[in-house]
Scaffold this motif. Structure first.
Motif, PDB file in Angstrom:
ATOM      1  N   ILE A   1       0.849  -1.189   0.000  1.00 27.50           N
ATOM      2  CA  ILE A   1       0.000   0.000   0.000  1.00 27.50           C
ATOM      3  C   ILE A   1       0.882   1.237   0.000  1.00 27.50           C
ATOM      4  N   ASN A   2       0.560   2.154  -0.881  1.00 26.23           N
ATOM      5  CA  ASN A   2       1.432   3.315  -1.022  1.00 26.23           C
ATOM      6  C   ASN A   2       0.678   4.624  -0.851  1.00 26.23           C
ATOM      7  N   LEU A   3       1.458   5.681  -0.757  1.00 27.54           N
ATOM      8  CA  LEU A   3       0.925   7.018  -0.514  1.00 27.54           C
ATOM      9  C   LEU A   3       1.709   8.005  -1.346  1.00 27.54           C
ATOM     10  N   ALA A   4       1.121   9.188  -1.542  1.00 28.58           N
ATOM     11  CA  ALA A   4       1.849  10.255  -2.225  1.00 28.58           C
ATOM     12  C   ALA A   4       2.484  11.170  -1.178  1.00 28.58           C
ATOM     13  N   LEU A   5       3.793  11.275  -1.269  1.00 33.57           N
ATOM     14  CA  LEU A   5       4.534  12.193  -0.393  1.00 33.57           C
ATOM     15  C   LEU A   5       4.781  13.473  -1.190  1.00 33.57           C
ATOM     16  N   ALA A   6       4.508  14.623  -0.574  1.00 37.89           N
ATOM     17  CA  ALA A   6       4.701  15.900  -1.276  1.00 37.89           C
ATOM     18  C   ALA A   6       5.578  16.821  -0.421  1.00 37.89           C
ATOM     19  N   ASN A   7       5.729  18.057  -0.883  1.00 41.95           N
ATOM     20  CA  ASN A   7       6.727  18.945  -0.285  1.00 41.95           C
ATOM     21  C   ASN A   7       6.586  19.171   1.211  1.00 41.95           C
ATOM     22  N   ARG A   8       5.347  19.262   1.684  1.00 44.35           N
ATOM     23  CA  ARG A   8       5.178  19.541   3.124  1.00 44.35           C
ATOM     24  C   ARG A   8       5.753  18.387   3.957  1.00 44.35           C
ATOM     25  N   GLY A   9       5.452  17.163   3.507  1.00 47.38           N
ATOM     26  CA  GLY A   9       5.976  16.003   4.219  1.00 47.38           C
ATOM     27  C   GLY A   9       7.487  15.926   4.098  1.00 47.38           C
ATOM     28  N   ILE A  10       7.981  16.239   2.898  1.00 49.24           N
ATOM     29  CA  ILE A  10       9.432  16.178   2.663  1.00 49.24           C
ATOM     30  C   ILE A  10      10.154  17.171   3.571  1.00 49.24           C
ATOM     31  N   ARG A  11       9.574  18.360   3.718  1.00 49.33           N
ATOM     32  CA  ARG A  11      10.229  19.377   4.547  1.00 49.33           C
ATOM     33  C   ARG A  11      10.361  18.896   6.001  1.00 49.33           C
ATOM     34  N   ALA A  12       9.332  18.216   6.481  1.00 54.54           N
ATOM     35  CA  ALA A  12       9.394  17.707   7.864  1.00 54.54           C
ATOM     36  C   ALA A  12      10.444  16.598   7.978  1.00 54.54           C
TER      37      ALA A  12
ATOM     38  N   MET B   1      -0.005  25.330  -4.791  1.00 53.92           N
ATOM     39  CA  MET B   1       0.137  25.916  -3.440  1.00 53.92           C
ATOM     40  C   MET B   1       0.031  24.824  -2.373  1.00 53.92           C
ATOM     41  N   VAL B   2      -0.903  23.878  -2.601  1.00 54.04           N
ATOM     42  CA  VAL B   2      -1.104  22.820  -1.608  1.00 54.04           C
ATOM     43  C   VAL B   2       0.040  21.807  -1.654  1.00 54.04           C
ATOM     44  N   MET B   3       0.437  21.430  -2.880  1.00 55.18           N
ATOM     45  CA  MET B   3       1.355  20.295  -3.013  1.00 55.18           C
ATOM     46  C   MET B   3       2.835  20.683  -2.995  1.00 55.18           C
ATOM     47  N   PHE B   4       3.157  21.868  -3.544  1.00 56.93           N
ATOM     48  CA  PHE B   4       4.587  22.179  -3.752  1.00 56.93           C
ATOM     49  C   PHE B   4       5.079  23.365  -2.934  1.00 56.93           C
ATOM     50  N   HIS B   5       4.189  24.017  -2.206  1.00 56.15           N
ATOM     51  CA  HIS B   5       4.588  25.183  -1.419  1.00 56.15           C
ATOM     52  C   HIS B   5       4.290  24.916   0.051  1.00 56.15           C
ATOM     53  N   HIS B   6       4.657  25.877   0.899  1.00 55.50           N
ATOM     54  CA  HIS B   6       4.460  25.662   2.335  1.00 55.50           C
ATOM     55  C   HIS B   6       3.542  26.686   2.954  1.00 55.50           C
ATOM     56  N   LEU B   7       2.937  27.527   2.127  1.00 52.46           N
ATOM     57  CA  LEU B   7       2.059  28.500   2.777  1.00 52.46           C
ATOM     58  C   LEU B   7       0.901  27.743   3.425  1.00 52.46           C
ATOM     59  N   PRO B   8       0.352  28.292   4.514  1.00 55.98           N
ATOM     60  CA  PRO B   8      -0.665  27.538   5.256  1.00 55.98           C
ATOM     61  C   PRO B   8      -1.813  27.100   4.344  1.00 55.98           C
ATOM     62  N   TYR B   9      -2.338  25.892   4.627  1.00 54.68           N
ATOM     63  CA  TYR B   9      -3.455  25.387   3.810  1.00 54.68           C
ATOM     64  C   TYR B   9      -4.607  26.394   3.772  1.00 54.68           C
ATOM     65  N   ALA B  10      -4.875  27.034   4.913  1.00 58.56           N
ATOM     66  CA  ALA B  10      -6.018  27.952   4.964  1.00 58.56           C
ATOM     67  C   ALA B  10      -5.807  29.112   3.990  1.00 58.56           C
ATOM     68  N   GLU B  11      -4.556  29.529   3.838  1.00 60.44           N
ATOM     69  CA  GLU B  11      -4.245  30.620   2.910  1.00 60.44           C
ATOM     70  C   GLU B  11      -4.379  30.123   1.470  1.00 60.44           C
TER      71      GLU B  11
ATOM     72  N   TYR C   1       1.332  17.960 -13.153  1.00 58.97           N
ATOM     73  CA  TYR C   1       0.890  18.620 -11.928  1.00 58.97           C
ATOM     74  C   TYR C   1       1.312  20.084 -11.886  1.00 58.97           C
ATOM     75  N   GLY C   2       2.507  20.345 -12.433  1.00 59.98           N
ATOM     76  CA  GLY C   2       3.014  21.704 -12.393  1.00 59.98           C
ATOM     77  C   GLY C   2       3.825  21.940 -13.639  1.00 59.98           C
ATOM     78  N   GLN C   3       4.455  23.108 -13.722  1.00 60.50           N
ATOM     79  CA  GLN C   3       5.243  23.378 -14.915  1.00 60.50           C
ATOM     80  C   GLN C   3       6.719  23.595 -14.601  1.00 60.50           C
ATOM     81  N   LYS C   4       7.099  23.324 -13.350  1.00 62.91           N
ATOM     82  CA  LYS C   4       8.523  23.431 -12.993  1.00 62.91           C
ATOM     83  C   LYS C   4       9.051  22.025 -12.704  1.00 62.91           C
ATOM     84  N   PRO C   5      10.351  21.807 -12.955  1.00 57.88           N
ATOM     85  CA  PRO C   5      10.882  20.451 -12.833  1.00 57.88           C
ATOM     86  C   PRO C   5      10.671  19.830 -11.445  1.00 57.88           C
TER      87      PRO C   5
END
Ligand SMILES: Cc1cc2nc3c(=O)[nH]c(=O)nc-3n(C[C@H](O)[C@H](O)[C@H](O)COP(=O)(O)OP(=O)(O)OC[C@H]3O[C@@H](n4cnc5c(N)ncnc54)[C@H](O)[C@@H]3O)c2cc1C
Length: 446
Positions: free
Chosen positions: A49-60, A397-407, A94-98
């Motif tokens: 069973i797998n999951l998608a890890l994205a930038n927020r998780g990576i930063r932690a 913003m949600v997947m590749f950045h760290h600004l708060p989810y609410a923002e 998903y995005g346009q940057k590498p």
């Protein structure tokens, strides 16, 4: 009892990472974990069973120095491969940057790695097969049922509930001081299936994408595993014409797959066995308040805010909880203040990602095939190219950045209006006028 002892309930994804954060700050951590040690027992029933890890998780994970090891477990997914009813597939980046990719990772391997890191610190003791069954927040005592089935009491000075969506710590905290504790069922369930590896461990479909078979009211997705297999997840209503309730015989399953997933059917050789043997699991959003009680208890991860999985952010959000908590620990001494400040930092964000995850179900199972959605996605990319300081698509913003989810959620609502306005009267982003687009952004306050 010294003040540097902390008890955790649950050594899942968030609990094990949190233990590493705490150990690095010199705390002695005791964890009660209901399940056996997954490093010694196969508790996945053979399924990967797998999951998608994205930038927020990576930063932690970077903050505790684990990313180098975690990297070995990752498979990048650059976008969605959308499979239509006719068997055509269409790649949507998903995005346009590498660097704008997300990563498929085995849940069990990631958890094991963090359990090892926690124990190797020498400050973390994990009691497997110990289930927290109750919590007395007046006398600071935990009831824990051990492997022999006996219930014993354990004193604690503070406890963090990282015991997942069905949290026992949350139940006790809510009984003592809860303002609300809501479980909002989605009405849809999920079931995991498997595309095995091809010859010599090859991947039978593109390995660098998250595959989706959107079918309106239901969908299938597939994420790659390092061994060449894909974990396939079928999301469908619980009841109704096409539902887990109605597809209940081998013939119905066969005709369901022939009608809606004909291209996939041949790739899942054990379809019938997996469909009928594997569990059908419920999906729900958990919202509760407060997340802490005095200086004694705090909830983090799914225990505080279980979300439906359609933004691939539940674990990422829980990892960000752990990171933010560790920052508060560095700033504050007083435990009541530490817990309160952590809750204040995370609460609105937990609710925001819960809302966005529900919205994303509709996007994944339906909109990704619609021309209006695709046009707005193109326009969003164009705005990001023209005005990178002023416009980042919400998904990014949600997947590749760290600004708060609410923002991200707040800006996303503004974006919806901008994109609707700019999409009027054009059939491609190339027809947009930059000056006009600039003035639309400016009048929206961006
Ligand atoms: C189908 C699906 C797909 C998902 N995909 C993604 C994704 O792609 N990306 C993403 O970021 N997130 C995803 N998620 C969400 C992610 O799985 C959760 O957000 C994450 O597991 C939360 O971690 P946690 O540690 O808070 O809870 P859990 O992982 O549930 O861990 C809780 C731990 O506590 C233990 N426990 C429970 N009760 C007790 C008790 N009473 N006493 C002691 N121990 C106890 C459990 O055994 C477990 O080890 C997905 C979820 C689902 C269901």
């Amino acid at each position: 009892m010294t003040d540097n002892r902390i008890t955790l309930a649950g050594a899942g994804l968030v609990g094990s990472l949190l233990a590493v954060f705490l150990a690095k700050r010199g705390y002695q951590v005791g964890i009660f974990e209901r399940r056996p040690d997954m490093r010694r027992t196969d508790i996945s029933a053979g399924r990967s069973i797998n999951l998608a890890l994205a930038n927020r998780g990576i930063r932690a994970l970077e903050a505790v120095g684990l990313m180098e090891e975690v990297n070995k477990l990752l498979l990048p997914m650059r976008g969605r491969m959308v499979h239509d009813l006719q068997g055509n597939s269409n790649f949507q980046a998903y995005g346009q940057k590498p660097h704008e990719v997300i990563y498929s990772v085995s849940r069990a391997e990631l958890n094991k790695l963090m359990l090892n890191a926690a124990e190797q610190s020498g400050r973390v003791k994990i009691h497997f097969e110990h289930q927290v069954t109750g919590l007395d927040l007046d006398s600071n005592r935990l009831s824990v049922s051990g492997p022999d089935g006996q219930s014993r009491e354990h004193p604690f000075n503070r406890i963090i509930g990282t015991d997942g969506a069905g949290s026992a710590v949350r139940e006790a905290l809510m009984a003592k001081a809860g303002r609300y504790n809501k479980e909002e069922p989605l009405g849809h369930c999920y079931k995991e299936l498997c595309i095995p590896p091809g010859p010599n461990g090859s991947f039978q479909i593109a390995k660098d994408a998250l595959h989706i078979w959107p079918r309106g009211g239901f969908m299938l997705i597939a994420l790659p595993n390092l061994d060449g297999s894909f974990t396939v997840t079928l999301f469908m209503p619980n009841q109704g014409d096409i539902s887990f309730g109605s597809i209940d015989t081998a013939d119905k399953l066969d005709s369901f797959f022939s009608t809606y997933f004909a291209d996939l059917k041949a790739l899942i050789p054990n379809l019938q066995q997996e469909y009928f043997d594997n569990p059908t699991s419920r999906l729900a959003t958990v919202r509760c308040a407060p997340w802490h009680y005095q200086d004694k208890a705090l909830l983090l991860g799914d225990a505080a805010h279980a979300v439906v999985p359609f933004h691939g952010q539940g674990m990422n959000c829980g990892f960000e909880d752990a990171l933010d908590f560790s920052k508060v620990l560095d700033e504050e001494q007083d435990w009541a203040r530490i817990f309160e400040k952590t809750e204040n930092l995370r609460f609105a964000n937990g609710n925001a990602i819960a809302d966005m995850a529900i919205e994303n179900y509709l996007e994944m199972r339906d909109s990704v095939l619609q021309s209006d959605y695709l046009l707005k996605k193109q326009i969003a990319f164009k705005l990001e190219q023209w005005f990178p300081e002023r416009f980042t698509p919400r998904y990014a913003m949600v997947m590749f950045h760290h600004l708060p989810y609410a923002e991200a959620q707040r800006l996303g609502e503004i974006h919806k209006k901008i994109l609707a306005q700019l999409a009027e009267g054009v059939s491609s982003a190339e027809q947009l006028d930059k000056t006009q687009a600039e003035s639309v952004l400016a009048s929206a306050g961006l």
